[in-house]
Design an enzyme around this catalytic site. Structure first.
Site, mmCIF file in Angstrom:
data_model
loop_
_atom_site.group_PDB
_atom_site.id
_atom_site.type_symbol
_atom_site.label_atom_id
_atom_site.label_comp_id
_atom_site.label_asym_id
_atom_site.label_seq_id
_atom_site.Cartn_x
_atom_site.Cartn_y
_atom_site.Cartn_z
ATOM 1 N N HIS A 79 1.080 -1.731 -0.158
ATOM 2 C CA HIS A 79 -0.279 0.059 -0.006
ATOM 3 C C HIS A 79 1.136 1.552 -0.137
ATOM 4 O O HIS A 79 2.181 1.904 0.706
ATOM 5 C CB HIS A 79 -1.306 -0.003 1.180
ATOM 6 N N ASP A 81 -0.059 4.305 0.822
ATOM 7 C CA ASP A 81 -0.936 5.417 2.132
ATOM 8 C C ASP A 81 0.367 5.485 3.326
ATOM 9 O O ASP A 81 0.460 3.813 4.024
ATOM 10 C CB ASP A 81 -2.156 5.354 2.406
ATOM 11 N N ASP A 142 6.393 1.186 6.540
ATOM 12 C CA ASP A 142 4.762 0.627 5.943
ATOM 13 C C ASP A 142 4.437 1.792 5.700
ATOM 14 O O ASP A 142 3.859 2.646 5.954
ATOM 15 C CB ASP A 142 4.455 0.834 7.566
ATOM 16 N N GLU A 176 -4.657 2.223 2.692
ATOM 17 C CA GLU A 176 -4.072 0.726 3.242
ATOM 18 C C GLU A 176 -4.522 0.901 5.185
ATOM 19 O O GLU A 176 -5.614 0.647 6.274
ATOM 20 C CB GLU A 176 -3.538 0.005 3.252
ATOM 21 N N GLU A 177 -3.590 2.090 5.322
ATOM 22 C CA GLU A 177 -4.333 2.711 6.748
ATOM 23 C C GLU A 177 -5.387 2.598 7.613
ATOM 24 O O GLU A 177 -5.624 3.140 8.409
ATOM 25 C CB GLU A 177 -2.977 3.845 6.586
ATOM 26 N N ASP A 199 4.335 -6.590 3.584
ATOM 27 C CA ASP A 199 4.037 -5.127 4.330
ATOM 28 C C ASP A 199 3.246 -5.658 5.969
ATOM 29 O O ASP A 199 3.471 -4.759 7.168
ATOM 30 C CB ASP A 199 2.217 -5.408 4.027
ATOM 31 N N HIS A 381 4.631 4.131 12.501
ATOM 32 C CA HIS A 381 2.858 4.265 12.584
ATOM 33 C C HIS A 381 3.842 5.454 13.899
ATOM 34 O O HIS A 381 2.515 6.144 14.202
ATOM 35 C CB HIS A 381 1.745 4.065 13.411
#
Length: 412
Positions: A79, A81, A142, A176-177, A199, A381
């Site tokens: 992903h 994002d 990520d 995705e997040e 991922d 994150h």
């Protein structure tokens, strides 16, 4: 190959692609299209087939098979994002070569360090090359580490045509997040019989279990009057919301659970005497326990409303994704190939449940079984995120080996 990977990764993380769960557009932020268009152009420059970037920001392409016998098409997905949990713009990566085990200064001015005392896993990477943040943003490994790994693996397969493979389908998704990465993913058009999201975290992660997941919003409607004359009249929404939260098991929270243990995660709250709102993530690997968690929330609200004599506590629950294990177990060869690929690349598989979700958690129920493999990233994150370059290169090697083993499996 490592230099190619580094150039790609550093190029991708420079692009702000943070998603926004409050947005109703697709993608949720227009900046994600900047990376989508860059990847489309790079895939075209590499000469891949069926390169496409649709209006929603989904990028797909195919590296055509180089064998003359039928091999199932497989996919690799990442992903674009980054999470809304920390700033994602103006990322300034720091490349730390030959890590010596000392605390890494992320931001001297703000006194921010990445220390093995707080993050003991760093002790496993003495002598390795790490990429960190500057302490003001997340890194974006990520999942831009996954994107870079897929792109580098494709380039490696092109440069080494003696490695036999079937059609390799590539997919890069937005949002995705915030749980929307599979919303507009066209599985039939993608063309793969199964896929792998790239991922995961540390080297060796191989995951075919995810949470069952739901989001819950609890809204409390109070009645506010002047506190000096409030006796018998005021209904304080914030007090009721606090009561609701206290009725949930205190031990069933992310910071006190691990492995297959589920939780209630209070990730946002706001309120006053008039209105209060609690937003929860409900997670459990076990379907029965998951349903019991949702029922508990509804029962707490029902009891509070009975005590209040009217409906002032409203619970809205929305399912997000289910445990992909239920689908992946039907096609055991998908995991078998990944395990063997890791062993062949001198990587020890670490099989454990994902304490979260991936696009694969939903794609697996859309007809595309999709377990998850590692990228080499840690502490996603947040500002302490970092990537181990040597582990990232193992991810590249595993992707290429999965492609080779799949073709070998069907060569007879």
């Amino acid at each position: 190959m490592q230099e190619e990977y580094l150039q790609r990764f550093l190029r991708y993380v420079a692009i702000d692609t943070q998603s926004n769960e409050s947005s109703e557009t697709v993608p949720s932020t227009s900046t994600q299209l900047n990376l989508a268009h860059l990847l489309r152009d790079e895939l075209n420059a590499m000469g891949l087939a069926r390169v496409n970037c649709d209006d929603n920001g989904y990028v797909t392409a195919v590296l055509p098979a180089n064998v003359d016998y039928p091999v199932p098409a497989i996919g690799f997905i990442a992903h674009m994002d980054t999470a809304p949990d920390a700033a994602g713009a103006n990322v300034k990566p720091q490349v730390i070569e030959n890590y010596n085990g000392e605390p890494i200064v992320l931001n001297a001015e703000q006194g921010i360090h990445l220390s093995p005392e707080e993050f003991p896993k760093l002790n496993s990477y003495l002598g390795k090359t790490l990429i960190t943040t500057d302490g003001t943003t997340l890194l974006g490994a990520d999942n831009k580490a996954g994107i870079a790994a897929i792109m580098t693996a494709v380039g490696y397969l092109q440069a080494n045509p003696e490695i036999h493979h079937g059609d390799i389908c590539i997919g890069f998704t937005p949002d995705e997040e915030i749980g929307r990465g599979a919303d507009h993913f066209d599985v039939p058009a993608f063309g793969a019989q199964w896929a792998y999201t790239v991922d995961g975290g540390e080297e060796g992660e191989l995951e075919c279990e995810s949470f069952n997941a739901a989001n819950a919003t609890i809204t409390v409607h109070g009645r506010n009057v002047h506190p000096g004359t409030a006796k018998g009249l005021m209904i304080n929404a914030s007090h009721i919301a606090r009561h609701f939260a206290n009725e949930l098991p205190a031990s069933d929270v992310p910071e006190k659970t691990e492995g297959h243990e589920g939780f209630f995660h209070l990730h946002h709250m706001r309120g006053d005497a008039t209105t209060a709102t609690l937003q929860y993530l409900i997670r459990d690997h076990d379907r029965t326990l998951f349903e019991q968690r949702k029922a508990l929330m509804l029962n707490i609200a029902r009891t509070l409303n009975e005590q209040l004599g009217e409906e002032r506590v409203v619970v809205q629950i929305k399912d997000r994704y289910a445990n992909m294990y239920d689908e992946i177990i039907k096609v055991p060869h998908v995991m078998d190939i990944a395990r063997q690929a890791m062993h062949n690349c001198q990587v020890t598989p670490i099989e454990k449940p994902i304490r979260g979700g991936t696009d694969g958690a939903r794609l697996s129920f859309m007809g595309l079984p999709t377990p998850n493999i590692f990228t080499g990233g840690h502490n996603f994150h947040g500002i302490y995120e970092y990537l181990v370059v040597e582990s990232a290169m193992k991810s590249v090697a595993v992707i290429a080996e999965i492609a080779r083993l799949t073709a070998q499996r069907y060569s007879c």
